[in-house]
Enzyme design. Structure first.
Site, PDB file in Angstrom:
ATOM      1  N   SER A 306       0.847  -1.195   0.000  1.00 55.62           N
ATOM      2  CA  SER A 306       0.000   0.000   0.000  1.00 55.62           C
ATOM      3  C   SER A 306       0.871   1.230   0.000  1.00 55.62           C
ATOM      4  O   SER A 306       2.011   1.199   0.462  1.00 55.62           O
ATOM      5  CB  SER A 306      -0.879   0.031   1.246  1.00 55.62           C
ATOM      6  N   ASP A 307       0.342   2.343  -0.500  1.00 52.09           N
ATOM      7  CA  ASP A 307       1.027   3.611  -0.292  1.00 52.09           C
ATOM      8  C   ASP A 307       0.994   3.901   1.216  1.00 52.09           C
ATOM      9  O   ASP A 307       0.321   3.220   1.985  1.00 52.09           O
ATOM     10  CB  ASP A 307       0.347   4.717  -1.116  1.00 52.09           C
ATOM     11  N   CYS A 308       1.743   4.922   1.640  1.00 50.90           N
ATOM     12  CA  CYS A 308       1.967   5.147   3.077  1.00 50.90           C
ATOM     13  C   CYS A 308       1.037   6.225   3.634  1.00 50.90           C
ATOM     14  O   CYS A 308       1.334   7.376   3.459  1.00 50.90           O
ATOM     15  CB  CYS A 308       3.397   5.584   3.325  1.00 50.90           C
ATOM     16  N   SER A 310      -2.129   4.007   2.907  1.00 53.22           N
ATOM     17  CA  SER A 310      -3.436   3.922   2.238  1.00 53.22           C
ATOM     18  C   SER A 310      -4.495   3.209   3.069  1.00 53.22           C
ATOM     19  O   SER A 310      -5.677   3.519   2.953  1.00 53.22           O
ATOM     20  CB  SER A 310      -3.318   3.164   0.911  1.00 53.22           C
TER      21      SER A 310
END
Ligand code: NAG
Ligand code: NAG
Ligand code: NAG
Ligand code: NAG
Ligand code: NAG
Length: 778
Positions: A306-308, A310
């Site tokens: 995931s993005d940081c 998400s």
């Protein structure tokens, strides 16, 4: 009172002393962790040399296959331990000899200090900083993409070996540069799906590929941000809340192709899901997008991160689930393996306890992460005994690596305007050169974002001064240029033999979380340029340093401005590369990887409208050279040379027949297109064979761009890039370029439902001004 106050004094002192002692202790503690963090040892598991008992563990046994080793490892872990491996700052299991590992490192255009996994120190004070990606893309040289990746991964391995870097890098960014205002467009390979796909697979191969074993990884790359992510913060709409409404057709022929190529052609080890929602679902919680497409259709061999952070965003900002446990469960069940952030570390165990998710799903996610580390050699014991184990500080910032950074900038820089008698400037005829502008002597601006500490910088002023005497005035105190300082600048221009203005943007204008509202040059830059140009005695070279396109119509039409160069953010050697081009030591060959729109375009089009295709009913003009037919300042593919090139078609078919099986509906009725399915498409390919001639007097690189315009069915693009090939030609020489065109892959279009179709009828191939008609029939 008196005695009380007398009494107080010593207490104050002792409290102070206690605080001092604590402070000292803290300092000691800090400096010792600092020493640990900067220890010169790499982090790795299965250190059999110092702990012989580990040799008996199957997961440490390098004679076994990756999946057997992973199965052995997860079989030894409790649920709580598995959960430690679902977050970027992974935990340790000392009884199994597994140390902490930090997954988050970045290497967008050189090893970066962004992310906690990588640091610079006195041991390795800097790494080679290549041009920001948008400029490298402008080189249209696929072998350069891979060559850069190879150097970056060598420097990354060298830094890993001395404990300064991880092995997992969350690069590249392959989102389509859909709107000129996007602050992160600079990180991407531009607006074209084919160029972005070639960039993605090329750079990823350069980072990952090892010669010894195709399943092992040199470092692990990651294509991000999946998917349709390209709004950061525009007029109050931010990426954490944005729901990208995307048609199936745009999804399949614009937003997905770079990711698909990254996974299928590049064999990437990871894909990162984004913050935004796509059609109402957060990407990190969408089982169709993750398990369905990335794993199911594209067969990712690796992990989805995931993005940081998400997962936190989909719960706390988007309120997509009622409880944090549901957010954890829904994202892992969708196919997420690793969470950048701490959300899954906090809520996964409770999600299992609540019956929202089974332990088997946790085991599966952790296994994907472990398998990646296995392929990196992390579980193979002492790295110094493995391939790449001898790399170290001496292999970072080598002369050859830094030369490639300069070469990449030269190959990417785009010459947009050149009046006869302007560029190249003669370094012997020019006695003084006026160098003007807020970007004329910048360092950090040149390396853009997701940067690292570079080996060194050559600023434009330094680069130009290496060849001729210069005078310098910044003209504005910064790129915002609230008030242009005209007097000095005009005086210098009036007395110099030529003038170079280095203008444009920096991260204060376009950046992550910072989209633009207007695409004109900031503040009074235009005033400075116009006044300086008018005052100049000799040729005036306008250099635009920026990630996104700029409306420089005023300069295009101003005869006093004799040349325009776009230099992206050209990296650590940018100034040297600019000088190479200005003085003709290198013949420019870059081409714009994105459309430069006029300001009127952004005044009319909301950044949040994701549609690529125009809508005549609302006057929406569409996006990119594939769909937008309105006025541009400069177009996709624009780029001049100091030489001239022409094309001659040697061979291309005029007719292609698609075989259909008996009884196919299109054999009895009139079809506009046929499905591009396996069977009818096999071996349906032809060559386009061209002669390319350099008719000018200077040697140089030249990229041949092959476009195709299909018959107008399915609301398809007016034209699209089918292939590109860069050749180098001496003066008055020629060479041959051969494109292999696969009818179903290269000439097909995506219909409204996302199916690939080959349109029947007349397709027009374009190479520059050369056009060739080709009929596709059944
Ligand atoms: C490693 O695995 C191989 C193949 O199964 C086996 O022959 C060997 O004994 C194992 N090594 C150790 C140290 O267990
Ligand atoms: C957990 O596994 C059981 C048995 O295979 C299955 O019936 C159940 O649906 C699973 N639960 C979830 C939340 O996936
Ligand atoms: C240009 O920038 C370099 C590097 O920051 C600096 O050392 C130098 O003094 C600057 N030159 C001028 C003329 O300001
Ligand atoms: C250009 O400079 C001349 C003097 O050299 C001046 O008369 C004229 O007004 C200037 N034009 C502009 C547009 O500034
Ligand atoms: C493309 O890039 C590679 C790698 O830097 C280089 O060797 C080659 O000469 C370039 N091709 C052209 C035509 O410039």
């Amino acid at each position: 009172m008196a005695s009380a106050s007398q009494n107080r004094a010593p207490k104050v002192v002792s409290v102070l002393m206690l605080q001092l002692t604590l402070l000292l202790l803290l300092l000691l503690l800090f400096s010792s962790t600092q020493v640990l963090a900067q220890s010169s040892q790499p982090v790795f598991a299965c250190d059999v040399a110092s702990n012989p008992s580990l040799a008996g563990f199957g997961f440490c046994n390098t004679s076994l296959g990756v999946s057997d080793r992973v199965a052995d490892l997860v079989g030894r872990l409790t649920l709580q331990e598995k959960i430690l491996f679902l977050v970027n700052s992974a935990g340790s299991v000392s009884r199994l000899g597994i140390p902490k590992y930090e997954w988050w490192s970045e290497a967008l255009h050189g090893v970066s200090y962004v992310g906690p996994g990588t640091h610079f120190s006195s041991l390795v004070p800097g790494a080679t900083s290549f041009p920001q990606v948008i400029l490298t893309a402008a080189s249209f040289n696929a072998s350069l993409f891979e060559a850069i990746g190879k150097v970056v991964s060598t420097e990354a391995r060298a830094m890993y070996n001395v404990g300064l870097a991880g092995l997992t890098f969350w690069s590249p960014n392959v989102n389509i540069f859909r709107d000129p205002r996007w602050g992160r467009g600079q990180e991407t390979p531009g607006e074209d799906p084919l160029l972005s796909s070639k960039y993605a697979s090329g750079y990823v191969k350069g980072l990952q590929q090892r010669d010894d074993d195709p399943d092992k990884l040199k470092v692990a790359a990651c294509c991000k941000h999946y998917t349709a992510y390209d709004v950061d913060n525009w007029k109050g709409v931010d990426r954490y809340h944005f729901n990208a409404v995307v048609t199936q057709q745009d999804m399949d022929d614009t937003f997905q192709p770079p990711f698909k190529s990254c996974v299928i052609d590049g064999n990437v080890a990871s894909v990162m899901c984004s913050y935004n929602q796509v059609n109402g679902k957060p990407t990190c919680a969408d089982p169709d997008l993750l398990s369905g497409v990335i794993r199911g259709q594209w067969k990712l061999n690796g992990y989805i991160v995931s993005d940081c952070d998400s997962v936190d965003v989909l719960y706390n900002s988007q309120h997509y689930t009622k409880t944090p446990e549901e957010a954890a469960a829904v994202s892992i069940l969708a196919g997420l393996d690793l969470n950048c952030g701490s959300f899954l570390g906090q809520h996964t165990e409770a999600a299992v306890k609540a019956g929202l998710i089974n332990e088997s799903a946790i085991t599966n996610a952790a296994s994907n992460n472990f398998a990646t580390l296995m392929r990196l050699g992390f579980f193979d014991g002492d790295p110094s005994k493995q391939l790449y184990g001898k790399l170290g500080p001496k292999d970072v910032c080598t002369a050859a690596n830094q030369e490639l950074a300069r070469e990449a900038a030269r190959q990417g820089i785009v010459l947009l305007k050149n009046t006869a008698g302007s560029l190249p400037l003669s370094p012997t005829a020019i006695k003084t050169l006026a160098v003007i502008g807020p970007n004329a002597n910048v360092t950090k601006t040149m390396i853009g974002n997701y940067e690292g500490t570079p080996c060194k910088y050559t600023t434009p002023l330094q680069g130009l001064t290496a060849s001729v005497a210069t005078t310098y005035a910044p003209g504005c105190s910064n790129v915002a240029c609230a008030t242009a300082q005209l007097d000095d600048a005009k005086k210098l221009a009036a007395s110099a033999d030529a003038t170079v203005l280095v203008m444009g943007a920096d991260q204060s204008i376009e950046a992550e979380s910072r989209d633009r509202i207007n695409i004109l040059l900031p503040g009074q830059q235009q005033l400075l340029i116009t006044e300086v140009a008018n005052a100049s005695k000799g040729p005036v070279i306008l250099v635009i340093m920026s990630g996104g396109g700029m409306d420089v119509s005023f300069a295009k039409t101003n005869d006093k401005i004799t040349s325009i160069l776009w230099v992206g953010y050209p990296g650590e050697a940018g100034g040297a590369a600019i000088a190479d081009i200005v003085f003709g030591f290198y013949n420019p060959s870059g081409r714009l990887p994105m459309t430069w729109y006029p300001q009127s375009y952004v005044d009319k089009v909301p950044m949040t409208n994701m549609n690529m295709r125009p809508d005549p009913s609302t006057g929406y003009p569409g996006r990119s050279y594939r769909f937008y037919t309105g006025e541009t300042v400069y177009s996709f593919g624009d780029g001049l040379s100091y030489s001239k090139f022409n094309y001659e078609l040697v061979r291309a078919p005029k007719l292609v027949s698609v075989p259909l099986e008996e009884g196919h509906a299109c054999l009895s009725s009139d079809c506009k297109s046929v499905d591009a399915v396996e069977q009818s498409c096999q071996n349906l390919a032809f060559d386009v064979h061209l002669r390319v001639r350099n008719t000018g007097g200077m040697s140089g690189g030249h990229t041949v761009l092959l476009f195709s315009s299909p018959p107008s069915v399915h609301n398809s693009a007016q034209k699209h890039l089918v292939g590109f090939e860069k050749v180098f030609l001496g003066p008055r020489t020629h060479s041959f370029v051969r494109f292999k065109v696969d009818v179903c892959k290269d000439l097909s279009v995506v219909d409204e439902l996302g199916s690939k179709k080959v349109a029947l009828g007349e397709h027009v191939l374009h190479i520059g001004d050369l056009k060739h008609s080709l009929t596709v029939r059944i």
